[in-house]
Design a protein around this motif. Structure first.
Motif, PDB file in Angstrom:
ATOM      1  N   LEU A 212     -16.904-113.984  44.867  1.00 44.62           N
ATOM      2  CA  LEU A 212     -17.642-112.941  44.153  1.00 44.62           C
ATOM      3  C   LEU A 212     -19.110-113.328  43.986  1.00 44.62           C
ATOM      4  O   LEU A 212     -20.007-112.514  44.203  1.00 44.62           O
ATOM      5  CB  LEU A 212     -17.005-112.714  42.779  1.00 44.62           C
ATOM      6  N   ALA A 213     -19.348-114.588  43.611  1.00 47.68           N
ATOM      7  CA  ALA A 213     -20.722-115.038  43.357  1.00 47.68           C
ATOM      8  C   ALA A 213     -21.597-114.931  44.600  1.00 47.68           C
ATOM      9  O   ALA A 213     -22.769-114.531  44.516  1.00 47.68           O
ATOM     10  CB  ALA A 213     -20.704-116.474  42.845  1.00 47.68           C
ATOM     11  N   LYS A 214     -21.061-115.286  45.753  1.00 52.24           N
ATOM     12  CA  LYS A 214     -21.851-115.271  46.986  1.00 52.24           C
ATOM     13  C   LYS A 214     -22.273-113.858  47.395  1.00 52.24           C
ATOM     14  O   LYS A 214     -23.195-113.701  48.197  1.00 52.24           O
ATOM     15  CB  LYS A 214     -21.055-115.913  48.125  1.00 52.24           C
ATOM     16  N   ARG A 215     -21.613-112.860  46.844  1.00 53.86           N
ATOM     17  CA  ARG A 215     -21.916-111.480  47.212  1.00 53.86           C
ATOM     18  C   ARG A 215     -22.881-110.790  46.251  1.00 53.86           C
ATOM     19  O   ARG A 215     -23.246-109.640  46.468  1.00 53.86           O
ATOM     20  CB  ARG A 215     -20.602-110.688  47.321  1.00 53.86           C
ATOM     21  N   VAL A 216     -23.307-111.509  45.227  1.00 52.41           N
ATOM     22  CA  VAL A 216     -24.232-110.914  44.259  1.00 52.41           C
ATOM     23  C   VAL A 216     -25.578-110.539  44.878  1.00 52.41           C
ATOM     24  O   VAL A 216     -26.090-109.451  44.611  1.00 52.41           O
ATOM     25  CB  VAL A 216     -24.429-111.859  43.049  1.00 52.41           C
TER      26      VAL A 216
END
Length: 511
Positions: free
Chosen positions: A231-235
């Protein structure tokens, strides 16, 4: 003969022009370098001597005095090799020096006369243009970075021989020209990851959307393999695109730190920095004997991701308190002070316990004492500065094997952009641009509550024992939820949702 040639020194993320005065005197022999040079510059005489010899020139056997002005500013690095070498050749009448004062000349020499790339080219080029220089001569690998500055002639060279021929007017150097805006627009939507690849986790996606829309810091709490890092990498893919001004700011920092690739001219997407948990406090916030920007400055205008946050040393985490509030880092030394911008969105992740599971999960083997000690690695003041705490549950098998794709990042980004446009209009007369930057005055002006919402947040403050800072965070997040909905006023369900994003304040690990 006395010749003045110009280089540049980096101070923080700005440059300062350095005047290199080279005087060759027939009344003696020697090589004298003054003006607070560091060891790398003092050693330049050996590199320059070998380089000139290998291209058919030499350092004259006379008294050579080189002054780097201003003399009270410390000069660092090998980037002055080319400047000094050309100055010596001009002062000893080995090359013509009629227009040498029109250019800033920088580059590190190899022994064969070839040039190595240098750091901080973008701020150097910007300063050269502001001071009215005609052009800048640099190693070829740095030219794309410098060419984004308009109204400045940029010349890239591979060998000192090309610079000598250029000033002798025997062979011109091809000027590097770059269409900055075209290149910026072509790569502005170049993202490697998409939210459509994330299975399930709709609640977490919603929290990420709110965080992106308001620029809020967020922490993801869940067991291993639940998708926190994914999820974090897609922010960055759902954040508003960089403006050209933001891109220049970000590129300057990466240029000073030497993080720009030779094929890169301008950063077109928001940076995503993910330091390892063994990082030191100096590496995170910046500093050192010769101050350099840290990870939080490299994440400026982008995302700083701290994976498994409790595994970071407590001292490292605590130094982030001031940058999270002030959005800049001040590095003070006895002789100078340097400011680095650090306006970033913090995304952190952590397991709910040392065993990796929530207290009520069957796999949890951690005692209450172990969970308390684990949570104590994160201080209350630091957690208060994180607006959104979201629990990320384990993905069920049915969700994991579902063929239907999730919502695309581009669709989420559209809603984020609409919310940001509302905020830009709201704060157009203020020195802020999104909800997370609101101070007490702005919260009072733009976060008014009706009776139902007021009673709801009052109950939450009393039951959860929330701090005043947590109260402000709830109002900010509720304001963003309202903006995403297009609501002019904060309503009770916006407050309710914002309260749900304060998991770490509920203390459920001790149940």
């Amino acid at each position: 003969m006395l010749v003045k040639i110009y280089g540049s020194a980096i101070h923080g993320v700005a440059a300062q022009t350095i005047t290199i005065e080279v005087n060759v005197d027939t009344g003696g022999v020697g090589y004298h370098l003054v003006g607070l040079p560091d060891n790398a510059i003092k050693e330049s005489s050996y590199r320059i001597s070998a380089a000139l010899k290998n291209v058919g020139y030499k350092i004259p056997g006379k008294k050579i005095t080189i002054n780097m002005a201003p003399a009270d500013l410390r000069k660092e690095g090998a980037a002055y090799d080319l400047s000094i070498a050309i100055g010596i050749l001009a002062a000893s009448d080995q090359i013509l020096a009629e227009n040498i004062h029109d250019y800033v000349i920088m580059g590190e020499l190899s022994l064969d006369g070839s040039l190595q790339p240098i750091k901080g080219v973008l701020p150097i080029a910007i300063q050269a243009r502001e001071e009215g220089f005609k052009g800048i001569i640099l190693p070829l690998q740095n030219t794309r970075e410098a060419a984004i500055v308009d109204n400045l002639e940029v010349y890239g060279v591979e060998n000192i021989r090309e610079v000598i021929d250029f000033f002798n007017e025997s062979k011109p150097i091809e000027r590097v020209i770059l269409d900055t805006r075209k290149e910026f627009q072509e790569k502005i939507n170049d993202f490697p990851f998409d939210f459509s690849e994330v299975k399930g986790q709709e609640t977490a996606k919603r929290a990420m959307e709110i965080a992106a829309a308001g620029g809020h810091n967020i922490i993801l709490i869940g067991p291993p393999g639940s998708g926190k890092t994914m999820l974090a990498k897609r922010v960055p893919g759902i954040l508003p695109p960089l403006t050209l001004k933001e891109a220049l700011e970000t590129t300057k920092i990466h240029s000073v730190a030497g993080k720009m690739g030779t094929e890169t001219s301008l950063m077109t997407v928001r940076p995503f920095r993910s330091p390892h948990h063994t990082i030191s406090d100096v590496a995170l916030v910046g500093g050192g004997s010769y101050p350099q920007p840290g990870e939080i400055s490299l994440a400026h205008n982008g995302v700083l991701f701290l994976d498994e946050m409790p595994e970071f040393k407590r001292t490292v985490l605590e130094v982030m308190r001031q940058p999270l509030e002030d959005r800049e880092v001040t590095i003070s030394r006895a002789r100078f002070t340097v400011n680095y911008p650090a306006s970033f969105m913090l995304v952190a992740s952590m397991n709910p316990s040392p065993s990796g599971f929530f207290p009520d999960d069957p796999g949890n083997t951690s005692s209450v004492y172990e969970m308390q000690r684990y949570m104590n690695k994160l201080s209350g003041p630091l957690l208060d500065r994180i607006d959104i705490h979201i629990e990320v549950q384990k993905v069920e098998f049915e969700q994991l094997t579902e063929k239907r794709k999730g919502e695309k990042s581009s669709d989420i980004r559209e809603r984020v952009l609409k919310a940001r446009s509302i905020q830009n209009e709201r704060y157009k007369s203020l020195a802020i641009s999104y909800n997370a930057q609101m101070g007490p005055k702005e919260i009072e002006a733009f976060c008014g509550l009706d009776d139902t919402s007021f009673n709801l947040i009052k109950l939450a403050m009393e039951k959860l024992n929330l701090s005043a800072r947590a109260y402000d965070r709830i109002l900010k997040v509720a304001r963003t939820a309202a903006d995403l909905e297009g609501s002019q006023n904060i309503q009770s369900h916006h407050i309710s949702e914002a309260i749900q994003y304060r998991s770490l304040d509920r203390g459920f690990w001790n149940v």
